[in-house]
Design a protein around this motif. Structure first.
Motif, PDB file in Angstrom:
ATOM      1  N   VAL A 184       0.851  -1.182   0.000  1.00  0.00           N
ATOM      2  CA  VAL A 184       0.000   0.000   0.000  1.00  0.00           C
ATOM      3  C   VAL A 184       0.893   1.239   0.000  1.00  0.00           C
ATOM      4  O   VAL A 184       2.014   1.208   0.525  1.00  0.00           O
ATOM      5  N   ASP A 185       0.404   2.293  -0.629  1.00  0.00           N
ATOM      6  CA  ASP A 185       1.118   3.572  -0.587  1.00  0.00           C
ATOM      7  C   ASP A 185       0.736   4.260   0.717  1.00  0.00           C
ATOM      8  O   ASP A 185      -0.406   4.698   0.894  1.00  0.00           O
ATOM      9  N   LEU A 186       1.689   4.366   1.631  1.00  0.00           N
ATOM     10  CA  LEU A 186       1.404   4.932   2.943  1.00  0.00           C
ATOM     11  C   LEU A 186       0.985   6.400   2.849  1.00  0.00           C
ATOM     12  O   LEU A 186       0.233   6.880   3.697  1.00  0.00           O
ATOM     13  N   VAL A 187       1.435   7.105   1.816  1.00  0.00           N
ATOM     14  CA  VAL A 187       1.055   8.511   1.664  1.00  0.00           C
ATOM     15  C   VAL A 187      -0.449   8.629   1.442  1.00  0.00           C
ATOM     16  O   VAL A 187      -1.154   9.345   2.159  1.00  0.00           O
ATOM     17  N   GLU A 188      -0.955   7.918   0.441  1.00  0.00           N
ATOM     18  CA  GLU A 188      -2.374   8.027   0.094  1.00  0.00           C
ATOM     19  C   GLU A 188      -3.282   7.333   1.101  1.00  0.00           C
ATOM     20  O   GLU A 188      -4.390   7.794   1.369  1.00  0.00           O
TER      21      GLU A 188
ATOM     22  N   VAL B  87       0.482  10.844  18.165  1.00  0.00           N
ATOM     23  CA  VAL B  87      -0.484   9.746  18.016  1.00  0.00           C
ATOM     24  C   VAL B  87      -0.041   8.798  16.908  1.00  0.00           C
ATOM     25  O   VAL B  87      -0.069   7.566  17.061  1.00  0.00           O
ATOM     26  N   VAL B  88       0.396   9.340  15.792  1.00  0.00           N
ATOM     27  CA  VAL B  88       0.817   8.509  14.662  1.00  0.00           C
ATOM     28  C   VAL B  88       2.042   7.676  15.013  1.00  0.00           C
ATOM     29  O   VAL B  88       2.054   6.455  14.870  1.00  0.00           O
ATOM     30  N   TYR B  89       3.115   8.343  15.476  1.00  0.00           N
ATOM     31  CA  TYR B  89       4.355   7.616  15.773  1.00  0.00           C
ATOM     32  C   TYR B  89       4.189   6.664  16.953  1.00  0.00           C
ATOM     33  O   TYR B  89       4.917   5.677  17.072  1.00  0.00           O
ATOM     34  N   GLY B  90       3.235   6.954  17.830  1.00  0.00           N
ATOM     35  CA  GLY B  90       3.008   6.077  18.970  1.00  0.00           C
ATOM     36  C   GLY B  90       2.052   4.938  18.686  1.00  0.00           C
ATOM     37  O   GLY B  90       1.839   4.076  19.546  1.00  0.00           O
ATOM     38  N   THR B  91       1.463   4.921  17.475  1.00  0.00           N
ATOM     39  CA  THR B  91       0.441   3.908  17.153  1.00  0.00           C
ATOM     40  C   THR B  91       0.807   3.050  15.947  1.00  0.00           C
ATOM     41  O   THR B  91       0.698   1.819  15.993  1.00  0.00           O
ATOM     42  N   LEU B  92       1.243   3.675  14.855  1.00  0.00           N
ATOM     43  CA  LEU B  92       1.421   2.972  13.584  1.00  0.00           C
ATOM     44  C   LEU B  92       2.378   1.791  13.699  1.00  0.00           C
ATOM     45  O   LEU B  92       2.068   0.675  13.269  1.00  0.00           O
ATOM     46  N   TYR B  93       3.543   1.986  14.277  1.00  0.00           N
ATOM     47  CA  TYR B  93       4.568   0.941  14.305  1.00  0.00           C
ATOM     48  C   TYR B  93       4.258  -0.125  15.359  1.00  0.00           C
ATOM     49  O   TYR B  93       4.687  -1.270  15.225  1.00  0.00           O
ATOM     50  N   ARG B  94       3.484   0.263  16.361  1.00  0.00           N
ATOM     51  CA  ARG B  94       3.057  -0.718  17.357  1.00  0.00           C
ATOM     52  C   ARG B  94       1.985  -1.635  16.782  1.00  0.00           C
ATOM     53  O   ARG B  94       2.001  -2.854  16.995  1.00  0.00           O
ATOM     54  N   ARG B  95       1.080  -1.063  16.018  1.00  0.00           N
ATOM     55  CA  ARG B  95      -0.009  -1.863  15.452  1.00  0.00           C
ATOM     56  C   ARG B  95       0.424  -2.658  14.226  1.00  0.00           C
ATOM     57  O   ARG B  95      -0.178  -3.675  13.893  1.00  0.00           O
ATOM     58  N   ILE B  96       1.440  -2.169  13.509  1.00  0.00           N
ATOM     59  CA  ILE B  96       1.965  -2.919  12.361  1.00  0.00           C
ATOM     60  C   ILE B  96       3.461  -3.117  12.610  1.00  0.00           C
ATOM     61  O   ILE B  96       4.308  -2.439  12.015  1.00  0.00           O
ATOM     62  N   PRO B  97       3.824  -4.014  13.508  1.00  0.00           N
ATOM     63  CA  PRO B  97       5.230  -4.146  13.935  1.00  0.00           C
ATOM     64  C   PRO B  97       6.174  -4.609  12.832  1.00  0.00           C
ATOM     65  O   PRO B  97       7.387  -4.401  12.941  1.00  0.00           O
ATOM     66  N   THR B  98       5.656  -5.230  11.787  1.00  0.00           N
ATOM     67  CA  THR B  98       6.527  -5.702  10.702  1.00  0.00           C
ATOM     68  C   THR B  98       6.507  -4.772   9.496  1.00  0.00           C
ATOM     69  O   THR B  98       6.921  -5.155   8.405  1.00  0.00           O
ATOM     70  N   LEU B  99       6.035  -3.542   9.693  1.00  0.00           N
ATOM     71  CA  LEU B  99       5.990  -2.561   8.600  1.00  0.00           C
ATOM     72  C   LEU B  99       7.370  -2.420   7.964  1.00  0.00           C
ATOM     73  O   LEU B  99       8.375  -2.265   8.659  1.00  0.00           O
ATOM     74  N   ARG B 100       7.416  -2.453   6.640  1.00  0.00           N
ATOM     75  CA  ARG B 100       8.696  -2.321   5.933  1.00  0.00           C
ATOM     76  C   ARG B 100       8.445  -1.782   4.530  1.00  0.00           C
ATOM     77  O   ARG B 100       7.303  -1.786   4.037  1.00  0.00           O
ATOM     78  N   LEU B 101       9.513  -1.328   3.888  1.00  0.00           N
ATOM     79  CA  LEU B 101       9.393  -0.835   2.514  1.00  0.00           C
ATOM     80  C   LEU B 101       9.062  -1.972   1.583  1.00  0.00           C
ATOM     81  O   LEU B 101       9.541  -3.096   1.747  1.00  0.00           O
ATOM     82  N   ALA B 102       8.262  -1.664   0.565  1.00  0.00           N
ATOM     83  CA  ALA B 102       7.912  -2.661  -0.444  1.00  0.00           C
ATOM     84  C   ALA B 102       8.757  -2.511  -1.699  1.00  0.00           C
ATOM     85  O   ALA B 102       8.639  -3.300  -2.634  1.00  0.00           O
ATOM     86  N   VAL B 103       9.608  -1.479  -1.728  1.00  0.00           N
ATOM     87  CA  VAL B 103      10.517  -1.233  -2.857  1.00  0.00           C
ATOM     88  C   VAL B 103      11.872  -0.837  -2.299  1.00  0.00           C
ATOM     89  O   VAL B 103      12.003  -0.537  -1.101  1.00  0.00           O
TER      90      VAL B 103
ATOM     91  N   HIS C 106       6.695  11.608  -2.577  1.00  0.00           N
ATOM     92  CA  HIS C 106       5.445  11.562  -3.323  1.00  0.00           C
ATOM     93  C   HIS C 106       4.679  10.275  -3.027  1.00  0.00           C
ATOM     94  O   HIS C 106       3.444  10.291  -2.947  1.00  0.00           O
ATOM     95  N   ARG C 107       5.411   9.192  -2.891  1.00  0.00           N
ATOM     96  CA  ARG C 107       4.814   7.881  -2.598  1.00  0.00           C
ATOM     97  C   ARG C 107       5.725   7.124  -1.636  1.00  0.00           C
ATOM     98  O   ARG C 107       6.946   7.310  -1.659  1.00  0.00           O
ATOM     99  N   LEU C 108       5.124   6.250  -0.836  1.00  0.00           N
ATOM    100  CA  LEU C 108       5.915   5.414   0.070  1.00  0.00           C
ATOM    101  C   LEU C 108       5.274   4.021   0.114  1.00  0.00           C
ATOM    102  O   LEU C 108       4.471   3.713   0.999  1.00  0.00           O
ATOM    103  N   PRO C 109       5.625   3.144  -0.850  1.00  0.00           N
ATOM    104  CA  PRO C 109       5.071   1.795  -0.868  1.00  0.00           C
ATOM    105  C   PRO C 109       5.587   0.981   0.315  1.00  0.00           C
ATOM    106  O   PRO C 109       6.796   0.845   0.509  1.00  0.00           O
ATOM    107  N   VAL C 110       4.659   0.448   1.109  1.00  0.00           N
ATOM    108  CA  VAL C 110       5.035  -0.362   2.276  1.00  0.00           C
ATOM    109  C   VAL C 110       4.229  -1.647   2.278  1.00  0.00           C
ATOM    110  O   VAL C 110       3.181  -1.773   1.641  1.00  0.00           O
ATOM    111  N   THR C 111       4.742  -2.609   3.032  1.00  0.00           N
ATOM    112  CA  THR C 111       4.045  -3.853   3.258  1.00  0.00           C
ATOM    113  C   THR C 111       4.375  -4.322   4.655  1.00  0.00           C
ATOM    114  O   THR C 111       5.030  -3.622   5.418  1.00  0.00           O
ATOM    115  N   TRP C 112       3.879  -5.517   5.024  1.00  0.00           N
ATOM    116  CA  TRP C 112       4.136  -6.026   6.367  1.00  0.00           C
ATOM    117  C   TRP C 112       3.925  -7.546   6.393  1.00  0.00           C
ATOM    118  O   TRP C 112       3.403  -8.105   5.457  1.00  0.00           O
TER     119      TRP C 112
END
Length: 413
Positions: free
Chosen positions: A148-152, A374-390, A407-413
């Motif tokens: 998913v593109d984390l930006v959009e 709120v974002v930095y304290g939640t996103l990585y805790r809820r998706i602990p395996t978040l990583r770049l997709a490219v 412009h875009r940040l493709p990520v997966t987990w």
């Protein structure tokens, strides 16, 4: 605004460095190498802009904070030699100036109209609502397809939803205002395109305010429409221009901090791991301040003009001469931050100048801080395996904007 002095004509070398400068591809989070060289050699020096003008560039942290609190430094865009970002920027801000382009007392009078809505206590009360927005968007991402593109999917919707709620602007119109906001923060936009985007946003907000005058709600634009427009304190057009500023700044800056901050943390896995496991809000809040310093996404400098002669840093800035305060360089000044090229979420970075300094510092900084916490304290805790997709090399950075990011940040987990 009144007539302003014209700077005396001076002869300057033709080989002055061009500003803004180019970042190094291998160090996308750092200020441009040439900017850091200038900082090492002189905290105040001349550079050349897109129109051939040669403003003073301030890169020293101490000199920057001193000038940003000096009443002889003006934000008034009617000065003949004001250092605009480009022809589109010049067209936009001169057609409908807002309080950030004014000096006191007019600046303070206009700014106070909105100050209460961005006060720390008022913004803290929004934390549960912001948490709900963040959790809802993460739920949607987790239930959808990958990558998913984390930006959009996340970085842009979070602050857009929040600022829409605060201002009373329908989020359903986000496609309209985001597209035009993107043009307003892009460096190479032509004057006609910048003018059109600005007018379309102001016209849109003018219609929103008309509706609020007829049926006020519990939001900032309704409050200002009733208290300021209906009483004749300001015109409806002036409020629409202020609304355009708050709407654009309220989502563009934080959206870029969310995405770029995530990328920076992914490249510092030890820091990310600490943040992911943190149950201490103070650590998260400190990480926000350090990321604000480290990234300093407003990377084209604070633009000003000297209203009187000023002697500083071994130089004399004459009345009417343009000045650019490079806050990205200031936040990497080793005199203010030890080992500035090192991201350290335990650093006390609260004295950074990412939000500016002095009377013109960012009005919305309390809101941005809570959103990022709120974002930095939640996103990585809820998706602990978040990583770049490219690969990092495939990520398009916003070198062409007044606000830095991706412009875009493709990520997966």
């Amino acid at each position: 605004m009144t007539d302003n002095p014209v700077a005396p004509v001076r002869s300057h070398p033709v080989d002055l460095p061009e500003y803004p400068m180019t970042r190094a591809a291998e160090c996308p989070f750092a200020p441009p190498p040439a900017l850091r060289v200038l900082q090492d050699s002189a905290p105040i020096t001349r550079v050349r802009l897109w129109d051939g003008s040669t403003p003073w560039l301030v890169t020293g942290y101490d000199e920057m904070r001193t000038l940003l609190t000096d009443p002889r430094i003006s934000s008034d865009v009617t000065y003949p030699h004001f250092p605009f970002q480009g022809p589109g920027h010049r067209e936009r801000v001169r057609s409908d100036p807002t309080f950030i382009n004014m000096d006191d007392p007019e600046h303070a009078h206009r700014r106070r109209m909105a100050t209460a809505s961005f006060a720390i206590k008022r913004v803290e009360a929004l934390r549960p609502a912001i948490q709900k927005i963040v959790d809802g968007l993460i739920d949607t991402m987790l239930a959808g397809e990958k990558p998913v593109d984390l930006v959009e999917a996340f970085a842009l919707p979070v602050p857009s939803m929040v600022i829409c709620e605060l201002l009373g602007v329908p989020y359903a119109d986000h496609g309209f205002f985001q597209a035009r906001s993107r043009l307003l923060v892009k460096r190479g936009v032509s004057p006609p395109a910048a003018w059109a985007a600005n007018q379309e946003l102001i016209d849109y907000l003018d219609r929103v305010i008309t509706d609020k005058l007829a049926d006020p709600g519990d939001d900032l634009l309704s409050k200002l429409a009733v208290e300021q427009v209906a009483t004749g304190a300001i015109s409806q057009r002036e409020l629409a221009a202020m609304g355009r500023l708050l709407l654009t700044a309220g989502h563009e800056t934080t959206a870029n901090m969310i995405a770029l901050g995530t990328l920076a943390l992914l490249e510092h896995p030890d820091q990310l791991a600490e943040l992911r496991q943190a149950d201490d809000l103070k650590l998260v809040a400190g990480a926000v301040e350090e990321l604000l310093r480290y990234l300093t996404i407003v990377h084209s400098g604070r633009r000003r003009v000297a209203a009187a002669d000023i002697e500083i840093g071994g130089q004399v800035i004459r009345a009417g001469e343009p000045v650019i305060l490079a806050n990205d360089a200031g936040d990497w000044d080793p005199a203010a931050f030890a080992e500035p090229d090192r991201l350290d979420i335990h650093r006390d970075a609260r004295h950074h100048v990412a939000f500016g300094f002095g009377v013109h510092q960012c009005l919305g900084q309390p809101l941005a801080r809570v959103e990022l916490q709120v974002v930095y304290g939640t996103l990585y805790r809820r998706i602990p395996t978040l990583r770049l997709a490219v690969d990092r090399e495939q990520i398009p950075f916003k070198h062409d904007g007044f606000i830095y990011g991706v412009h875009r940040l493709p990520v997966t987990w």
